[in-house]
Design a protein around this motif. Structure first.
Motif, PDB file in Angstrom:
ATOM      1  N   LEU A   1      29.514  78.036  21.183  1.00 38.40           N
ATOM      2  CA  LEU A   1      28.890  76.845  20.614  1.00 38.40           C
ATOM      3  C   LEU A   1      28.470  77.122  19.182  1.00 38.40           C
ATOM      4  O   LEU A   1      28.376  78.279  18.755  1.00 38.40           O
ATOM      5  CB  LEU A   1      27.658  76.441  21.442  1.00 38.40           C
ATOM      6  N   PHE A   2      28.176  76.057  18.444  1.00 39.79           N
ATOM      7  CA  PHE A   2      27.655  76.245  17.094  1.00 39.79           C
ATOM      8  C   PHE A   2      26.768  75.071  16.720  1.00 39.79           C
ATOM      9  O   PHE A   2      26.809  74.000  17.342  1.00 39.79           O
ATOM     10  CB  PHE A   2      28.779  76.432  16.081  1.00 39.79           C
ATOM     11  N   PHE A   3      25.927  75.310  15.698  1.00 41.61           N
ATOM     12  CA  PHE A   3      25.052  74.281  15.140  1.00 41.61           C
ATOM     13  C   PHE A   3      25.665  73.851  13.815  1.00 41.61           C
ATOM     14  O   PHE A   3      25.781  74.662  12.892  1.00 41.61           O
ATOM     15  CB  PHE A   3      23.648  74.845  14.934  1.00 41.61           C
ATOM     16  N   PRO A   4      26.076  72.591  13.675  1.00 45.51           N
ATOM     17  CA  PRO A   4      26.941  72.225  12.554  1.00 45.51           C
ATOM     18  C   PRO A   4      26.252  71.789  11.270  1.00 45.51           C
ATOM     19  O   PRO A   4      26.921  71.695  10.239  1.00 45.51           O
ATOM     20  CB  PRO A   4      27.736  71.045  13.133  1.00 45.51           C
ATOM     21  N   ILE A   5      24.957  71.487  11.314  1.00 45.74           N
ATOM     22  CA  ILE A   5      24.331  70.910  10.118  1.00 45.74           C
ATOM     23  C   ILE A   5      24.280  71.976   9.024  1.00 45.74           C
ATOM     24  O   ILE A   5      23.736  73.057   9.209  1.00 45.74           O
ATOM     25  CB  ILE A   5      22.922  70.379  10.413  1.00 45.74           C
ATOM     26  N   ASP A   6      24.821  71.626   7.863  1.00 50.94           N
ATOM     27  CA  ASP A   6      25.072  72.615   6.811  1.00 50.94           C
ATOM     28  C   ASP A   6      24.686  72.026   5.451  1.00 50.94           C
ATOM     29  O   ASP A   6      25.513  71.437   4.764  1.00 50.94           O
ATOM     30  CB  ASP A   6      26.557  72.998   6.827  1.00 50.94           C
TER      31      ASP A   6
END
Length: 474
Positions: free
Chosen positions: A143-148
């Protein structure tokens, strides 16, 4: 185009409240080595990446737990002393400035992953963990956290400013991706808002109230956010265009056709030149789109071919693929360093940064008129944008020793905001209001809406000690 009725703050109103020795003594007794009054530490916590300046806070508390934040908040409330939460210091609009004095609570040591709920696609973290550290911690889950947002900002700070960034066109902003919060209030109480459930109709949506409140309603001590499966395939591409208009028209048609592009960034020729010098690249010094596609191998290929066809219709050329992680990282690192590349292109300069967002149908009109004004001004500038959702940034590079340059840059900023508002847009798509855009908020929302915000602030923070002097004046 007339400027908005309310100007941005060139310099904030400095109105420090006294910080009694009794408070400093009480903080020292409670926190010991976790308290600092050293000048260098205070100055570090009294500035951000923006160009506005103010005196530093009187002291810095390095919190390591919710209890630390709660105790510091209670002591400050007893003495009616302002408190400013500090994460990574990467904000741009003066959010961290101690314009009314007070103390800073640094939550950078509160940087743990508290729980990973992979089956539910959520993770709960402390506020000081940065987005890169979060993704490193969960990389084995698939999984990943996309806010960049570009900077390696803290999750707490990103929630406080309702940040977004390069992935927002597909994955949304912090508004959509924060599910729950633990918050220390102005009187030192601890409350919880939201749950890990995907939806709720239970009472007022306090999570959404807190997200974007810029530390004026509470200090976050836990944040629960959505996670997403890592895409099976990722591909990035760059494409050069004969004009900014051609690049923007390509983006508009891509979005209107429903292509689920993950990232699409505009970089103008000025910015490409600066990035080449800073990152030692050899990109064509023309307006450029930097794009990324997520999905299955087949869907990524289909998306990319569709966009390549659209780009060709508008004169796009030199379409280049970056399929390996190393190639993609090199390009995105160059994009994320565009701000620093621009600042280094004019030694000693400061960047007056803008952050407007308009409906995608008005993007070309707003952007092109703003480019014409910037070109005519004589002020060096750079232009980048998360244009898939209508958000773009100018950076006007000024000599801080020449007041006329700052005035010209602010005039450009005022006219740009007025233009965006007239087109149904906003004065800030992701940076937040802070100090710099307080006047613009009135132009965007109207006096009645700001009065309602003031009423909420007074109800939750009657002593006005949580990051006072930000968003609006009381």
């Amino acid at each position: 185009m007339n400027a908005p009725a309310h100007a941005a703050q060139l310099q904030p109103r400095i109105d420090p409240r006294p910080v009694p020795q009794a408070l400093l003594d009480a903080l020292s007794q409670r926190f010991g080595a976790q308290l600092s009054t050293a000048q260098a530490v205070r100055e570090q916590h009294g500035r951000d990446e923006g160009s506005i300046q103010a005196p530093p806070p009187a002291a810095v508390v390095f919190a390591e737990s919710t209890q630390d934040v709660q105790d510091a908040m209670r002591l400050a409330a007893q003495h009616e002393v302002p408190v400013i939460a500090y994460g990574a210091g990467s904000s741009l609009e003066g959010h961290l400035l101690a314009v009314q004095g007070g103390i800073s609570i640094d939550v950078g040591r509160m940087n743990k992953v508290l729980s990973i709920d992979a089956d539910d696609l959520t993770v709960t973290v402390q506020p000081g963990i940065t987005r890169k550290a979060l993704n490193e911690a969960i990389k084995d889950t698939g999984l990943f956290f996309p806010i960049d947002p570009g900077a390696d900002a803290s999750i707490g700070g990103m929630a406080a400013t309702r940040a977004s960034g390069t992935n927002a066109v597909r994955y949304g902003t912090m508004r959509e991706n924060v599910l729950a919060l633990e918050v220390v209030t102005a009187n030192g109480d601890v409350i919880r808002t939201g749950t890990r459930a995907k939806k709720s109709s239970a009472g007022y949506d306090l999570t959404r109230l807190m997200v974007g409140s810029e530390g004026t309603l509470g200090i976050f001590t836990e944040v629960t956010v959505r996670l997403y499966p890592l895409p099976e395939a990722v591909s990035a591409a760059i494409c050069s265009f004969p004009s900014i208009e051609a690049a923007v028209r390509t983006v508009i048609q891509t979005i209107q056709l429903g292509v689920p592009i993950a990232r699409v960034e505009l970089i103008d020729a000025n910015s490409v030149r600066m990035v080449n010098a800073h990152s030692r690249l050899a990109l064509r010094e023309e307006p450029m789109l930097l794009m990324e596609f997520h999905g299955s191998a087949a869907s990524v290929q289909e998306q990319a071919e569709t966009v390549q066809g659209i780009a060709s219709e508008f004169g796009g050329q030199a379409f280049e693929w970056a399929s390996t992680p190393e190639e993609r990282t090199r390009l995105w690192t160059a994009r994320h360093n565009a701000y620093f590349a621009a600042v280094q292109s004019r030694p000693g300069c400061k960047a007056i940064s803008t952050d407007t967002c308009v409906p995608i149908s008005r993007l070309a009109d707003c952007l092109l008129a703003s480019v014409d004004e910037a070109d005519a001004s004589g002020i060096p500038y750079f232009l980048v944008g998360h244009v898939g959702d209508g958000n773009f940034h100018f950076g006007y590079l000024i000599n801080p020793a020449v007041p006329e340059e700052r005035e010209r840059a602010e005039q450009l900023n005022h006219r740009l905001v007025a233009r965006a508002l007239s087109m149904g847009g906003t004065c800030t798509g992701e940076h937040g209001v802070g100090v710099h855009k307080m006047g613009f908020l009135v132009d965007e929302t109207g006096a009645g809406a700001v009065d309602m915000m003031r009423a909420i602030k007074r109800a939750l923070d009657p002593k006005n000690i949580l990051n006072p002097g930000k968003i609006f004046a009381l």
